[in-house]
Every structure is written in C-alpha cells, then in structure tokens.
Design a protein around this motif. Structure first.
Motif, PDB file in Angstrom:
ATOM      1  N   GLY A  82      -0.154  -6.313  -0.114  1.00 51.97           N
ATOM      2  CA  GLY A  82      -0.721  -7.524  -0.690  1.00 51.97           C
ATOM      3  C   GLY A  82      -1.573  -7.203  -1.909  1.00 51.97           C
ATOM      4  O   GLY A  82      -2.381  -6.271  -1.877  1.00 51.97           O
ATOM      5  N   ILE A  83      -1.398  -7.952  -2.986  1.00 52.72           N
ATOM      6  CA  ILE A  83      -2.220  -7.824  -4.186  1.00 52.72           C
ATOM      7  C   ILE A  83      -3.023  -9.104  -4.342  1.00 52.72           C
ATOM      8  O   ILE A  83      -2.455 -10.200  -4.442  1.00 52.72           O
ATOM      9  CB  ILE A  83      -1.359  -7.554  -5.434  1.00 52.72           C
ATOM     10  CG1 ILE A  83      -0.702  -6.166  -5.337  1.00 52.72           C
ATOM     11  CG2 ILE A  83      -2.189  -7.658  -6.706  1.00 52.72           C
ATOM     12  CD1 ILE A  83       0.200  -5.828  -6.512  1.00 52.72           C
ATOM     13  N   PHE A  84      -4.354  -8.989  -4.361  1.00 55.88           N
ATOM     14  CA  PHE A  84      -5.218 -10.162  -4.484  1.00 55.88           C
ATOM     15  C   PHE A  84      -6.614  -9.715  -4.893  1.00 55.88           C
ATOM     16  O   PHE A  84      -6.983  -8.544  -4.757  1.00 55.88           O
ATOM     17  CB  PHE A  84      -5.256 -10.945  -3.177  1.00 55.88           C
ATOM     18  CG  PHE A  84      -6.035 -10.293  -2.054  1.00 55.88           C
ATOM     19  CD1 PHE A  84      -7.121 -10.939  -1.471  1.00 55.88           C
ATOM     20  CD2 PHE A  84      -5.679  -9.039  -1.555  1.00 55.88           C
ATOM     21  CE1 PHE A  84      -7.836 -10.349  -0.436  1.00 55.88           C
ATOM     22  CE2 PHE A  84      -6.382  -8.447  -0.509  1.00 55.88           C
ATOM     23  CZ  PHE A  84      -7.473  -9.101   0.044  1.00 55.88           C
ATOM     24  N   ASP A  85      -7.407 -10.653  -5.385  1.00 55.29           N
ATOM     25  CA  ASP A  85      -8.773 -10.384  -5.813  1.00 55.29           C
ATOM     26  C   ASP A  85      -9.714 -10.802  -4.686  1.00 55.29           C
ATOM     27  O   ASP A  85     -10.130 -11.944  -4.601  1.00 55.29           O
ATOM     28  CB  ASP A  85      -9.064 -11.157  -7.098  1.00 55.29           C
ATOM     29  CG  ASP A  85     -10.448 -10.874  -7.669  1.00 55.29           C
ATOM     30  OD1 ASP A  85     -11.164 -10.039  -7.093  1.00 55.29           O
ATOM     31  OD2 ASP A  85     -10.795 -11.512  -8.684  1.00 55.29           O
ATOM     32  N   LEU A  91     -10.475  -8.604 -11.059  1.00 57.17           N
ATOM     33  CA  LEU A  91      -9.569  -7.465 -10.956  1.00 57.17           C
ATOM     34  C   LEU A  91      -8.792  -7.556  -9.651  1.00 57.17           C
ATOM     35  O   LEU A  91      -9.369  -7.806  -8.589  1.00 57.17           O
ATOM     36  CB  LEU A  91     -10.345  -6.149 -10.998  1.00 57.17           C
ATOM     37  CG  LEU A  91     -11.134  -5.863 -12.290  1.00 57.17           C
ATOM     38  CD1 LEU A  91     -12.013  -4.636 -12.111  1.00 57.17           C
ATOM     39  CD2 LEU A  91     -10.191  -5.673 -13.475  1.00 57.17           C
ATOM     40  N   MET A  92      -7.487  -7.323  -9.713  1.00 56.17           N
ATOM     41  CA  MET A  92      -6.641  -7.426  -8.532  1.00 56.17           C
ATOM     42  C   MET A  92      -6.787  -6.190  -7.645  1.00 56.17           C
ATOM     43  O   MET A  92      -6.646  -5.060  -8.112  1.00 56.17           O
ATOM     44  CB  MET A  92      -5.171  -7.590  -8.933  1.00 56.17           C
ATOM     45  CG  MET A  92      -4.857  -8.907  -9.612  1.00 56.17           C
ATOM     46  SD  MET A  92      -5.115 -10.329  -8.529  1.00 56.17           S
ATOM     47  CE  MET A  92      -6.436 -11.162  -9.427  1.00 56.17           C
ATOM     48  N   PHE A 527       9.311  -7.883   0.511  1.00 52.22           N
ATOM     49  CA  PHE A 527       9.512  -7.580   1.929  1.00 52.22           C
ATOM     50  C   PHE A 527       8.155  -7.552   2.605  1.00 52.22           C
ATOM     51  O   PHE A 527       7.358  -6.635   2.378  1.00 52.22           O
ATOM     52  CB  PHE A 527      10.232  -6.241   2.116  1.00 52.22           C
ATOM     53  CG  PHE A 527      10.418  -5.848   3.564  1.00 52.22           C
ATOM     54  CD1 PHE A 527      11.334  -6.514   4.370  1.00 52.22           C
ATOM     55  CD2 PHE A 527       9.666  -4.832   4.130  1.00 52.22           C
ATOM     56  CE1 PHE A 527      11.493  -6.170   5.708  1.00 52.22           C
ATOM     57  CE2 PHE A 527       9.827  -4.473   5.460  1.00 52.22           C
ATOM     58  CZ  PHE A 527      10.734  -5.153   6.253  1.00 52.22           C
ATOM     59  N   LEU A 528       7.860  -8.587   3.380  1.00 52.48           N
ATOM     60  CA  LEU A 528       6.634  -8.706   4.167  1.00 52.48           C
ATOM     61  C   LEU A 528       5.392  -8.550   3.299  1.00 52.48           C
ATOM     62  O   LEU A 528       4.367  -8.026   3.745  1.00 52.48           O
ATOM     63  CB  LEU A 528       6.614  -7.665   5.288  1.00 52.48           C
ATOM     64  CG  LEU A 528       7.881  -7.508   6.144  1.00 52.48           C
ATOM     65  CD1 LEU A 528       7.624  -6.515   7.264  1.00 52.48           C
ATOM     66  CD2 LEU A 528       8.360  -8.829   6.684  1.00 52.48           C
ATOM     67  N   SER A 529       5.418  -9.021   2.055  1.00 53.95           N
ATOM     68  CA  SER A 529       4.370  -8.739   1.086  1.00 53.95           C
ATOM     69  C   SER A 529       3.943  -9.984   0.332  1.00 53.95           C
ATOM     70  O   SER A 529       4.479 -11.075   0.544  1.00 53.95           O
ATOM     71  CB  SER A 529       4.857  -7.666   0.091  1.00 53.95           C
ATOM     72  OG  SER A 529       5.165  -6.452   0.755  1.00 53.95           O
ATOM     73  N   GLN A 530       2.966  -9.804  -0.566  1.00 56.49           N
ATOM     74  CA  GLN A 530       2.524 -10.896  -1.423  1.00 56.49           C
ATOM     75  C   GLN A 530       2.097 -10.343  -2.773  1.00 56.49           C
ATOM     76  O   GLN A 530       1.346  -9.372  -2.862  1.00 56.49           O
ATOM     77  CB  GLN A 530       1.373 -11.682  -0.791  1.00 56.49           C
ATOM     78  CG  GLN A 530       0.933 -12.875  -1.637  1.00 56.49           C
ATOM     79  CD  GLN A 530       0.199 -13.916  -0.855  1.00 56.49           C
ATOM     80  OE1 GLN A 530       0.433 -14.086   0.342  1.00 56.49           O
ATOM     81  NE2 GLN A 530      -0.676 -14.656  -1.513  1.00 56.49           N
TER      82      GLN A 530
END
Length: 585
Positions: A82-85, A91-92, A527-530
């Motif tokens: 997962g990529i998020f702030d 910043l991610m 695949f099972l991600s964001q």
C-alpha cells in the motif's frame, strides 16, 4: 468439463434481461471530450528502471513459509503493498504486508510501515506505529472510513483480518472488534477494497475469500491430480479445496460496519477462489460495480443494482473467461480507460502458459478480450501477479507493467523452461489500442528475476515520475525508479465533501492540447494492493493544461481552471478553486 460449459451457456441465456438492463445504463452522461491522440511511427523512448530499495531503506525480508519448497498453498500466494500518506506531510509512505511460517519462526515477521523522509529515503516505523502484529498477512486497502482526514488501514489475513484506525499521532489502533468487522471464524481473506456502494458519503468495505483452508485436511504434495503440475509433485490447490465466500460491510457511521454480505448478494456462493477486488463504475450509471479476479474459476463482475444489492454478471458481460470460454487463474487487476473512449477497461494477470486479459469495454454492457489485437500476448512463460496502467514516459498514454513470479520453487530443480524467479514486463502504449514490448530494454529493475507478488505505484519523490514498490517472496521489497526521459506532468489530489473524504470513485479528466486524459481514484488494485491515490497525468510537451473536470461520486460534475504543468494540484469538492504546489525533494 462438458457439464460445466453447459452450465455457463445456460447462465448466459437466463441472464439476458440483466444484460439489457446493464446496457441501458451505459448511456449515462459523461464529460464531453475530444478523441484520444493517436500516435504512429513514434521514435523509441528511453526507460531505465533501477531497483534502489536498499539505499532507500526498504530492507525487511518477506517471510512466506519455506523458500526451497512449498508444502501448502498458503505459502505461495504472497502479499500486497500500500502507498499512502499516513501522516499528512505530503510525502507518500509505504506499507508492505508480510506473512510468516507454519511453525511461527522466525519471530518478529511483521508487516512493515516505511515513513517517507524525502529524497527517496525511508525509515521503518512499524514499531512506533503499533503495527507489530505477526501472522499470515495477505493484502491491504486504505481509506479514511470515518472521514476524519486521516487514512486508515485494512489488512487481510489467513486467520482474522484487521482494521487499523489512524490515530493521527503516528500510531494506528486495532479497532476490528468495536467496528463490527471481527469474525469468530478462521477465514482466508485475500483482496479488499474500500468503496461507497450506496453513495452515502461513507466508505464501505468488500473482502474476498480464497479457500477454506484446514492444514489437517489438505492432501500432501503429489497426493492426487490437484497436487501435481507437469508431472511434478507440488502443493495442493486451489482446485480440490472448498472455495471461500466474499463479504460486504456497510459503513453505518460512527466507526461501525454492518455485514451486508447475504442481503447484498456479494456473499452468495460462487465457487470463486477470490483474489483482487477492484471497484469502478463500468456502465456509467453513477454507482460503483465490483470486479473480482478468481483463481482457476470464472472471474466475477458484480453489477450494482442501485438498491443496496448486486447481481453477478461476469459470464454474460464477457469478463469471466478468455475469448475461448476457458477458465483462467486470475490474480491481479488494473482498471482504466486505456484507449480514452469514455469507458473503463479491465486488465487481468493469469497463471503461466497463459496470457493476460485485456477486456475492452464496449459501452453497452459487454466487453471483448482484445489481448491478441493489443500486442499484450507476447509472453506465455511467466506467471503474472501485480499489474498496472502506468505512463512511464509522461506522453499521456497508459502503458502496462506486469509483475511476475512462479508459485513452485521446485521448478528450479527440473528441466522445465519455467523458473521460480521471473523478470517484469513493460509494454509501451503506441496508440490505437496497441502496445509494444519494451521489457528487455528498460533497465535492470525489470530484467532481474524475482519471485514477486503484490505491487503498487506512486510518485514517492514528487518529481512527476512514478515509482513502483514490489513485494518479493523470501527477499526485501523492490523499489523501482525510472531514470529514463519523460515529459511534463500533473498530479491531481482530490478531497471530497459531499462524497467520501478520500474521493474514492471520483473520475478526473485533464484537458490539454486538444486531448483528454482520464484517471480514477481506486482502492484495491494490482494484486492485493493499493496505489498512490493522487492521479498522475503525463502532459508530453505541453507546459500548461487547459482545465480539469472531476466527476465526483454521487454525480456532481465540477470544472477547475487550467494552469502550469509540473505541479501537484489539490482540488476540493464544491470549492470551484484549486491549490497548487510544486514539490521536489
């Protein structure tokens, strides 16, 4: 097999009325836009992906059972990214899901949260964030479910999945029980996705199930026909094991969810070995539908009936099987309007000795698999997992990146052509629905083989070029940075007021130089991600963009004025104005 085909044919015939209804909804209004720019006889581009994970600080090793052999299918499916702030500093950050071993060793095999320090440097803050749970983690999805301005985590597990509330002070709290998401049953949850299926402004949650796994009841490798592959004794499944069910939870507000699986139709038995769940409005009626990639069984398309219920229409819509009517082992999903004709399309990865699916949305409730016509059928030797529409050169066209890795480490001890660790694939979009294979000329980050699974993309250094984070079995993650040349760009960050705060489900249209480029904010993907929820737009040589249109969940359409390229643009629902900034680390 013949009986199964007959059942599929009958299901198509009996669902004719559903297709008609789905087709009727596809005429809903969309933003008017110029036709996509078609490029032919293009000069070669320079793509140079390099793996900079070690110097960036992404060093924790993935643990998914034994590395030399896989006795159980649980050890093979891998984990998401997962990529998020998480701390709202612009910043991610990165969340990498981890698993464990069947004997619980080594201790401390947790998932990992990496805080972005800038300049592509990361700090492991897992312990500080209170995310030290061990277990068989699978996937992750991210959403501000209580609209408090902080993004929360839902992590799927074999065992019991967990909802982590973002406390706003750098820590997360396990609120699974008090939220109503706890289950007394041991489940093997895999994919998940936040979506607002009833458009009430609160994010709901869908969770896919893989198999009903009981270690004591699973046959040993080589025990029967479901435990062999090309004469090689291998772990058993998923065929031969009972399929799990999918779940849907309605967000009631005040931090509580209600289980609507049965009432909505999502929880009905389908026989699907479910992996990635991705939501999008495929028919343009304003309500999100749901696509589920299924392993070894027909994939599912749940059509939103706009009354709190869904109807599964995958076969009759053309997105359940390949063009020959055959079941496939679906893994990852990417959803976007790759040819900019106004309808979102579906791209899906499959097992080895097969090719992906590129389901082109015809706009009438049906899809055609265009994988052969598109040029994406070059490789059959790889087993695909993560998958992305990604503009690697910022020319405004969506390229395709596929992440690979086999499930059987044992193949390395045979004379078979398949190998456990496999390279990644890159296809360059040349326009007119065609792609060109650039895999072998795009850098060591792609050609170096790994046993990869989930992946996510995002602009981790805010320079307008997307990075790729990949979860690799038995090794550290990969962080791919593209040092090739690329054009001008725009990042659009959306914030909802009437709709959900994260604006999940919003579609953004950037108009530049007489063309329109689209994007959609999505939760579960790859695949099972964001991915990074900020939408990336390549503007090619244009130094300015004309204007932005946002179609918010719920149907509100809003126009924002144009401006300079190479900026991060923040737009807020109902404001009519934009705030821009240019960030380079």
């Amino acid at each position: 097999m013949a009986l199964a085909r007959l059942c599929l044919i009958l299901s198509v015939l009996t669902a004719a009325s559903t297709v008609s209804a789905f087709q009727g909804m596809a005429t809903a209004s969309r933003p008017k836009r110029p036709p996509p720019s078609i490029q032919t006889n293009l000069p070669p581009i320079r793509v140079d992906f390099r793996d900079i994970a070690e110097q960036a600080g992404l060093q924790a090793v993935n643990v998914s059972g034994s590395e030399s052999h896989k006795k159980y299918i649980l050890e093979t499916t891998g984990n998401g990214v997962g990529i998020f702030d998480y701390n709202n500093d612009g910043l991610m950050d990165i969340f990498v899901v981890n698993a464990t071993t069947l004997d619980g060793r080594p201790k401390g095999a947790t998932s990992h949260l990496y805080r972005n320090l800038g300049s592509l440097r990361f700090q492991d803050v897992t312990a500080d964030a209170h995310l030290t749970r061990e277990g068989w983690g699978q996937g992750v999805c991210i959403g501000d479910y209580d609209n408090d301005g902080r993004r929360d985590l839902f992590v799927t597990y074999y065992g019991h999945s967990v909802l982590y509330h973002n406390e706003g002070n750098g820590t997360f709290k396990d609120v699974t029980a008090e939220s109503g998401l706890a289950s007394p049953l041991v489940r093997w949850d895999t994919g998940c996705s936040f979506l607002d299926y009833d458009l009430d402004g609160k994010l709901d949650l869908v969770v896919t199930g893989y198999v009903e796994f009981d270690r004591e009841k699973v046959p040993q490798p080589g025990n029967n026909s479901y435990c062999q592959w090309k004469g090689l004794p291998v772990m058993c499944g998923p065929r031969g094991l009972p399929a799990a069910r999918n779940l849907l939870f309605h967000n009631d507000g005040l931090g509580r969810f209600s289980d609507m699986s049965e009432k909505s139709g999502i929880g009905k038995p389908t026989g699907c070995y479910g992996f990635t769940a991705s939501a999008s409005d495929f028919d343009g009626d304003g309500y999100p539908d749901l696509y589920v990639a299924c392993d070894s069984t027909p994939s599912l398309l749940y059509h939103n009936r706009r009354n709190g219920t869904f109807e599964e229409i995958g076969v009759q819509s053309g997105v359940a099987l390949n063009e020959d009517g055959q079941e496939q082992a679906g893994m990852g999903v990417a959803i976007a309007d790759y040819d900019e004709d106004g309808h979102v399309d579906i791209l899906k990865t499959n097992f080895s000795d097969d090719i992906p699916n590129l389901y082109h949305n015809n706009g009438d409730g049906t899809f055609d698999d265009q994988v052969y016509q598109s040029g994406l059928s070059v490789h059959t030797e790889y087993l695909g997992w993560g998958i992305h529409f990604i503009d690697v050169d910022n020319d405004g066209l969506k390229d395709v990146l596929i992440i690979n890795g086999h499930v059987y480490p044992e193949v390395d001890q045979t004379k078979l052509l398949a190998r456990y660790r496999q390279p990644r694939l890159l296809y360059w979009n040349v326009g007119s629905g065609k792609f060109k294979d650039l895999s072998n000329m795009s850098g060591l980050g792609l050609t170096t083989p790994w046993a990869s699974r989930g992946s996510a993309i995002g602009d981790l250094d805010n320079d307008g070029s997307l990075e790729v984070v990949i979860n690799n079995l038995g090794s550290r993650p990969s962080l791919l940075k593209n040092y090739g040349t690329h054009g001008n760009w725009l990042l659009v960050q959306c914030s909802g007021t009437h709709c959900n705060r994260d604006a999940i489900g919003a579609r953004v249209f950037v108009y530049v130089d007489g063309r329109c480029i689209s994007g959609e904010i999505q939760s579960g993907t790859s695949f099972l991600s964001q991915n990074d929820s900020r939408l990336h737009f390549g503007l090619a040589h244009a130094k300015r963009y004309d204007h932005i249109e946002v179609l918010w969940p719920g149907g509100r359409r809003e126009r924002f004025s144009g401006g300079d390229a190479n900026r991060i643009v923040a737009v807020k629902e109902g404001s009519g104005t934009i705030v821009t900034s240019r960030l380079r680390q």
